[in-house]
Write a protein that holds these residues in place. Structure first.
Motif, PDB file in Angstrom:
ATOM      1  N   ILE A 136       0.855  -1.193   0.000  1.00  0.00           N
ATOM      2  CA  ILE A 136       0.000   0.000   0.000  1.00  0.00           C
ATOM      3  C   ILE A 136       0.887   1.238   0.000  1.00  0.00           C
ATOM      4  O   ILE A 136       1.662   1.462   0.927  1.00  0.00           O
ATOM      5  N   ILE A 137       0.790   2.038  -1.056  1.00  0.00           N
ATOM      6  CA  ILE A 137       1.641   3.214  -1.211  1.00  0.00           C
ATOM      7  C   ILE A 137       0.769   4.455  -1.118  1.00  0.00           C
ATOM      8  O   ILE A 137      -0.173   4.638  -1.885  1.00  0.00           O
ATOM      9  N   SER A 138       1.086   5.303  -0.174  1.00  0.00           N
ATOM     10  CA  SER A 138       0.277   6.493   0.092  1.00  0.00           C
ATOM     11  C   SER A 138       0.467   7.541  -1.005  1.00  0.00           C
ATOM     12  O   SER A 138       1.591   7.932  -1.322  1.00  0.00           O
ATOM     13  N   LYS A 139      -0.621   8.011  -1.554  1.00  0.00           N
ATOM     14  CA  LYS A 139      -0.536   9.088  -2.545  1.00  0.00           C
ATOM     15  C   LYS A 139      -0.098  10.403  -1.904  1.00  0.00           C
ATOM     16  O   LYS A 139       0.491  11.255  -2.573  1.00  0.00           O
ATOM     17  N   ALA A 140      -0.392  10.572  -0.628  1.00  0.00           N
ATOM     18  CA  ALA A 140       0.033  11.796   0.059  1.00  0.00           C
ATOM     19  C   ALA A 140       1.545  11.905   0.108  1.00  0.00           C
ATOM     20  O   ALA A 140       2.097  13.008   0.174  1.00  0.00           O
ATOM     21  N   LYS A 141       2.225  10.745   0.075  1.00  0.00           N
ATOM     22  CA  LYS A 141       3.687  10.745   0.095  1.00  0.00           C
ATOM     23  C   LYS A 141       4.270  11.034  -1.278  1.00  0.00           C
ATOM     24  O   LYS A 141       5.465  11.278  -1.398  1.00  0.00           O
ATOM     25  N   MET A 142       3.457  10.964  -2.307  1.00  0.00           N
ATOM     26  CA  MET A 142       3.945  11.207  -3.673  1.00  0.00           C
ATOM     27  C   MET A 142       3.957  12.706  -3.923  1.00  0.00           C
ATOM     28  O   MET A 142       3.051  13.268  -4.535  1.00  0.00           O
ATOM     29  N   THR A 143       4.981  13.374  -3.445  1.00  0.00           N
ATOM     30  CA  THR A 143       5.032  14.832  -3.508  1.00  0.00           C
ATOM     31  C   THR A 143       5.763  15.356  -4.734  1.00  0.00           C
ATOM     32  O   THR A 143       5.869  16.567  -4.912  1.00  0.00           O
ATOM     33  N   THR A 144       6.298  14.462  -5.557  1.00  0.00           N
ATOM     34  CA  THR A 144       6.986  14.895  -6.777  1.00  0.00           C
ATOM     35  C   THR A 144       6.559  14.021  -7.945  1.00  0.00           C
ATOM     36  O   THR A 144       6.078  12.890  -7.757  1.00  0.00           O
ATOM     37  N   ALA A 145       6.771  14.538  -9.136  1.00  0.00           N
ATOM     38  CA  ALA A 145       6.487  13.749 -10.338  1.00  0.00           C
ATOM     39  C   ALA A 145       7.387  12.529 -10.405  1.00  0.00           C
ATOM     40  O   ALA A 145       7.002  11.484 -10.941  1.00  0.00           O
ATOM     41  N   ILE A 146       8.582  12.640  -9.833  1.00  0.00           N
ATOM     42  CA  ILE A 146       9.515  11.509  -9.826  1.00  0.00           C
ATOM     43  C   ILE A 146       8.940  10.357  -9.009  1.00  0.00           C
ATOM     44  O   ILE A 146       8.996   9.198  -9.410  1.00  0.00           O
ATOM     45  N   ALA A 147       8.379  10.679  -7.840  1.00  0.00           N
ATOM     46  CA  ALA A 147       7.813   9.644  -6.974  1.00  0.00           C
ATOM     47  C   ALA A 147       6.664   8.928  -7.663  1.00  0.00           C
ATOM     48  O   ALA A 147       6.516   7.709  -7.566  1.00  0.00           O
ATOM     49  N   ILE A 148       5.848   9.686  -8.382  1.00  0.00           N
ATOM     50  CA  ILE A 148       4.728   9.075  -9.109  1.00  0.00           C
ATOM     51  C   ILE A 148       5.249   8.165 -10.209  1.00  0.00           C
ATOM     52  O   ILE A 148       4.757   7.050 -10.401  1.00  0.00           O
ATOM     53  N   GLU A 149       6.260   8.638 -10.923  1.00  0.00           N
ATOM     54  CA  GLU A 149       6.825   7.837 -12.011  1.00  0.00           C
ATOM     55  C   GLU A 149       7.468   6.559 -11.476  1.00  0.00           C
ATOM     56  O   GLU A 149       7.419   5.508 -12.118  1.00  0.00           O
ATOM     57  N   ASP A 150       8.076   6.626 -10.285  1.00  0.00           N
ATOM     58  CA  ASP A 150       8.663   5.431  -9.663  1.00  0.00           C
ATOM     59  C   ASP A 150       7.606   4.346  -9.455  1.00  0.00           C
ATOM     60  O   ASP A 150       7.827   3.169  -9.762  1.00  0.00           O
ATOM     61  N   VAL A 151       6.461   4.742  -8.914  1.00  0.00           N
ATOM     62  CA  VAL A 151       5.392   3.777  -8.663  1.00  0.00           C
ATOM     63  C   VAL A 151       4.845   3.234  -9.982  1.00  0.00           C
ATOM     64  O   VAL A 151       4.643   2.029 -10.149  1.00  0.00           O
ATOM     65  N   ARG A 152       4.649   4.128 -10.935  1.00  0.00           N
ATOM     66  CA  ARG A 152       4.117   3.711 -12.232  1.00  0.00           C
ATOM     67  C   ARG A 152       5.045   2.706 -12.909  1.00  0.00           C
ATOM     68  O   ARG A 152       4.625   1.709 -13.473  1.00  0.00           O
ATOM     69  N   ARG A 153       6.365   2.978 -12.822  1.00  0.00           N
ATOM     70  CA  ARG A 153       7.334   2.090 -13.472  1.00  0.00           C
ATOM     71  C   ARG A 153       7.429   0.745 -12.746  1.00  0.00           C
ATOM     72  O   ARG A 153       7.569  -0.303 -13.379  1.00  0.00           O
ATOM     73  N   GLU A 154       7.343   0.768 -11.417  1.00  0.00           N
ATOM     74  CA  GLU A 154       7.407  -0.490 -10.672  1.00  0.00           C
ATOM     75  C   GLU A 154       6.253  -1.410 -11.054  1.00  0.00           C
ATOM     76  O   GLU A 154       6.447  -2.610 -11.289  1.00  0.00           O
ATOM     77  N   VAL A 155       5.057  -0.857 -11.152  1.00  0.00           N
ATOM     78  CA  VAL A 155       3.897  -1.669 -11.539  1.00  0.00           C
ATOM     79  C   VAL A 155       4.061  -2.169 -12.972  1.00  0.00           C
ATOM     80  O   VAL A 155       3.772  -3.330 -13.278  1.00  0.00           O
ATOM     81  N   LYS A 156       4.547  -1.304 -13.845  1.00  0.00           N
ATOM     82  CA  LYS A 156       4.740  -1.701 -15.243  1.00  0.00           C
ATOM     83  C   LYS A 156       5.739  -2.847 -15.343  1.00  0.00           C
ATOM     84  O   LYS A 156       5.547  -3.805 -16.098  1.00  0.00           O
TER      85      LYS A 156
END
Length: 602
Positions: free
Chosen positions: A184-204
Motif C-alpha cells: 500500500i503506497i500512500s498518494k500523500a507521500k507522492m510529492t513529486t512527479a519523480i515519486a509518481i513515475e517510480d510507482v508507475r514504473r514499478e507496476v509496469k
C-alpha cells in the motif's frame, strides 16, 4: 552517515523503504561482521517495533557502530546506509524531462502573492516549478478502483517511509480465499512527479515480467483517492538475510550454491528481458515458506528500469554495500547487478561483507579502491572454484565480469539439472563481430581456437539455444526466433528485440559453431582468467599462421577508429617486418571502448 541518493527527491519520499536512522561516525574498515541491514522494502516482513539502542539488537554479531550514535536497528539486524546516496555523488536529475514538461506547460513560475522569497536571492525557474509541482501533479494511475470488492486486508507485516505491506485475501475469482501480499503506497507521500513515475514504473515492470519460477508473482494493481495497492504473491518464509543470520552468518558451499543458482537464474531472465534490478541484496530475496529447502523469489522492483542492450545508465541508485564501482562512476548497465550478486555470494560463503566502512563515503572508497580479502578465515578452507567464482563477479572492470548466464556455466555451479539460459551478451558480441573488419575477424577467430573446454561449455549451450539447422549453421532467423521464444512484455518495453536490426549483415549468410565462438567470445572476460597469458600466446600462434599480415600504422589507426595522435602508441604494436607483435595483437583484440557510449540522460 548520510543517506543514500539516487533519484533526486528533496523529500526522500520516492523510496519504498523504512526511514532508517543511520550513524554519523567516520573511519573506514576493510571487513566487518555481517549484520547488514535494517532496510526493508515495503514488502518483506520488517518488524514494526519501537526504535532500540544498538546494544539491544538480537544479531549474533556485535554492531560495528559505536553506542550512542542514534542507531535504530530492527530487532534482528544491524544497520546499513539507506539505498539512496544523497551526498558525495550528486547524480543528474532523473526527472529532467518531467521538469521540462512542467515548465513548458506552466511557464516560468513566480512566487505566489503574499509569500516571502528566500532572503538574498530569487528562485530559479526549476525551483519555482518544484514549489508548484505538487499542485500540478496528476496522481491518477488508471488502475482498478474496486480493490475492496476483490480483496480484504489483514494485519500489517511491514512498514516503510513510503508505504506499508499487509496480508490480504482474495474474495473472488482465481484468488478467492487465497492469501496475498498487498503493498500500500500512500498518494500523500507522492510529492513529486519523480515519486509518481517510480510507482508507475514499478507496476509496469511487475506486470511485464512474468513466467519465471524465482520472480515474485504480480496479481493486480488498484488505486483510490488515498493509496495505490499492489497485489502480489505472498512469501511467508522471510528474507534471505534472516536465514543467513539464523545460520550464524554463513552457508556451507553446497547450501550457498542452491541459493546462488536461483539468484542467477532469475537475474539472467531479467537481463534477457532488458530489465536491470539495481537493488539486489539479501533483503530483496524472500523464501516461499519456512521450509529449509524453500525456493527464493526476487522482489522489490522500485529501483529497477528497462534498458536497451547497448544503453548505459547514469543515475546513482542501489544499496551502499552492494553498489558496483561503475554505478559510482555513473556509467553502467546490467553488469552492476552481477557485482551485487558477487557481494551476496561473498557474504553467504564467509559471513562478512567484502567492502565495509562506518560512513557512506568510506564504503564507496572501499568499493572503488579496495580488494576483497580472501586470506582470512574461512576462505583458506573454501574451494578454489568458489573463490574464483566470487572473484570473477567482483572484478572492478565490468567488462571482465561474467554475465549471469556465464556464471551458471562456471565450474563451481555447473549442473545439468539447471540448463544455461539464453544470454543477451552473445547477441551484443555477435553484433560487434558482424560489423568488424576482416582483419579484426581474423584476430577473433584465432582467439577462439585457443579457448579451453571450460569456455566452450557456455558457448556450446548458447549455440544450441539458437537451434542450428541440420548442417550445423545458424542464420539471422535463428537469433530472432530464439529471442522471440523467451520474450515477455518487458522485452518489447525495453526494445531488446531491436538488436536484431543491428545484426542485418547475417541476413545473407550463415554462421557455424567455429565462427560463432569467434563472434561470441569476450577478450576482456578471458583477460580476467589466471591462464590468460597462455591463451593469448596460443591464440597468437594461430594468428601468425592464418591471419597476421603486414599493416601500416595509418591502416591500424583506421581499423581502431583512431586519429594521427595515436600513431606514437601504435608503433609499439608493430614488428620490424610490419606485422602485429604479441603485444599489439592482444591490444588490437580489445579495440577501443568508450565508457560513456550511449548514456541515458536522466
Amino acid at each position: 552517515m548520510g543517506q543514500c541518493y539516487g533519484k533526486t527527491n528533496p523529500n526522500s519520499e520516492n523510496d519504498h523503504a523504512p526511514n532508517t536512522t543511520t550513524t554519523t561516525g567516520d573511519g573506514d574498515g576493510d571487513r566487518s561482521p555481517l549484520p547488514i541491514s535494517a532496510v526493508g522494502n515495503g514488502y518483506n516482513s520488517v518488524k514494526n517495533t519501537p526504535a532500540r539502542s544498538s546494544s539491544s539488537q538480537a544479531s549474533p554479531w556485535p554492531s560495528p557502530y559505536p553506542h550512542g550514535e542514534g542507531v535504530s536497528p530492527s530487532p534482528a539486524r544491524g544497520t546499513t546506509p539507506r539505498r539512496f546516496f544523497r551526498r558525495h555523488f550528486p547524480p543528474p536529475s532523473p526527472a529532467k524531462h518531467i521538469r521540462a514538461s512542467l515548465v513548458k506547460r506552466l511557464g516560468k513560475q513566480t512566487p505566489k502573492e503574499g509569500t516571502i522569497p528566500e532572503e538574498g536571492r530569487s528562485r530559479s525557474p526549476e525551483e519555482s516549478v518544484a514549489a508548484t509541482e505538487e499542485q500540478a501533479l496528476d496522481k491518477r494511475f488508471g488502475y482498478g478502483k474496486n480493490f475492496g470488492a476483490k480483496y480484504e486486508l489483514g494485519r500489517e507485516v511491514g512498514r516503510g517511509h513510503f508505504g506499508h505491506t499487509c496480508y490480504g485475501r482474495g474474495k473472488k475469482g482465481e484468488l478467492n480465499n487465497k492469501p496475498v501480499a498487498v503493498k500500500i503506497i500512500s498518494k500523500a507521500k507522492m510529492t513529486t512527479a519523480i515519486a509518481i513515475e517510480d510507482v508507475r514504473r514499478e507496476v509496469k515492470l511487475l506486470k511485464a515480467l512474468s513466467g519465471h519460477k524465482h520472480l515474485i508473482k504480480f496479481h493486480d494493481a488498484f488505486e483510490d483517492s488515498n493509496n495505490v495497492y499492489i497485489v502480489m504473491e505472498l512469501c511467508e518464509g522471510g528474507e534471505l538475510l534472516d536465514r543467513i543470520l539464523s545460520r550464524g552468518g554463513r552457508y556451507t558451499e553446497e547450501d550457498a550454491k542452491v541459493i546462488v543458482l536461483q539468484i542467477l537464474s532469475v537475474v539472467a531472465f531479467c537481463h534477457l528481458q532488458g530489465v536491470v534490478h539495481r537493488d539486489l541484496k539479501p533483503e530483496n530475496f524472500l523464501f516461499t515458506s519456512r521450509s529449509q529447502d524453500a525456493d527464493v523469489k526476487l522482489i522489490d522492483f522500485g529501483l529497477s528500469d528497462f534498458i536497451r542492450p547497448d544503453e548505459r545508465l547514469n543515475d546513482i541508485v542501489g544499496s551502499a554495500y552492494y553498489v558496483a564501482p561503475e554505478v559510482l562512476h555513473r556509467s553502467y548497465s546490467v553488469e552492476a547487478d552481477i557485482w551485487s550478486i558477487g557481494v551476496i555470494t561473498f557474504i553467504l560463503l564467509c559471513g562478512s561483507r567484502p567492502f565495509w566502512a562506518r560512513t557512506e563515503s568510506g564504503i564507496f572508497r572501499s568499493v572503488l579502491r579496495a580488494d576483497p580479502n580472501f586470506d582470512d578465515l574461512p576462505w583458506p578452507s573454501v574451494s578454489p572454484e568458489a573463490k574464483d567464482f566470487v572473484k570473477r563477479l567482483l572484478n572492478k572492470d565490468y567488462r571482465k565480469r561474467m554475465s549471469a548466464a556465464q556464471a551458471l556455466a562456471h565450474p563451481w555451479l555447473r549442473d545439468d539439472n539447471h540448463p544455461i539460459p539464453l544470454d543477451i551478451l552473445t547477441y551484443k558480441l555477435v553484433k560487434s563481430y558482424l560489423h568488424a573488419t576482416p582483419f579484426k575477424c581474423a584476430a577473433a577467430k584465432a582467439l577462439s581456437k585457443a579457448l579451453t573446454e571450460k569456455e566452450l561449455v557456455y558457448l556450446g549451450a548458447q549455440f544450441r539455444l539458437l537451434e542450428p539447422n541440420r548442417d550445423g549453421y545458424v542464420s539471422l532467423e535463428n537469433f530472432k526466433m530464439a529471442l522471440a521464444r523467451h520474450a515477455t512484455d518487458a522485452m518489447s518495453e525495453s526494445k531488446v528485440l531491436d538488436i536484431i536490426n543491428t545484426m542485418e549483415p547475417l541476413a545473407n549468410r550463415k554462421m557455424d559453431f567455429e565462427e560463432f565462438c569467434a563472434a561470441a567470445t569476450s577478450t576482456y572476460q578471458l583477460e580476467a582468467l589466471d591462464k590468460w597469458e597462455d591463451i593469448a600466446n596460443n591464440a597468437f600462434e594461430h594468428f601468425e599462421r592464418e591471419g597476421n599480415r603486414v599493416i601500416s600504422i595509418e591502416e591500424l589507426a583506421i581499423e581502431l577508429n583512431l586519429g594521427p595522435s595515436a600513431y606514437s602508441i601504435l608503433k609499439d604494436w608493430i614488428r620490424d617486418d610490419g606485422k602485429l607483435n604479441l603485444f599489439g595483437y592482444t591490444k588490437f583484440l580489445h579495440g577501443v571502448t568508450l565508457r560513456t557510449s550511449n548514456p541515458r540522460q536522466r
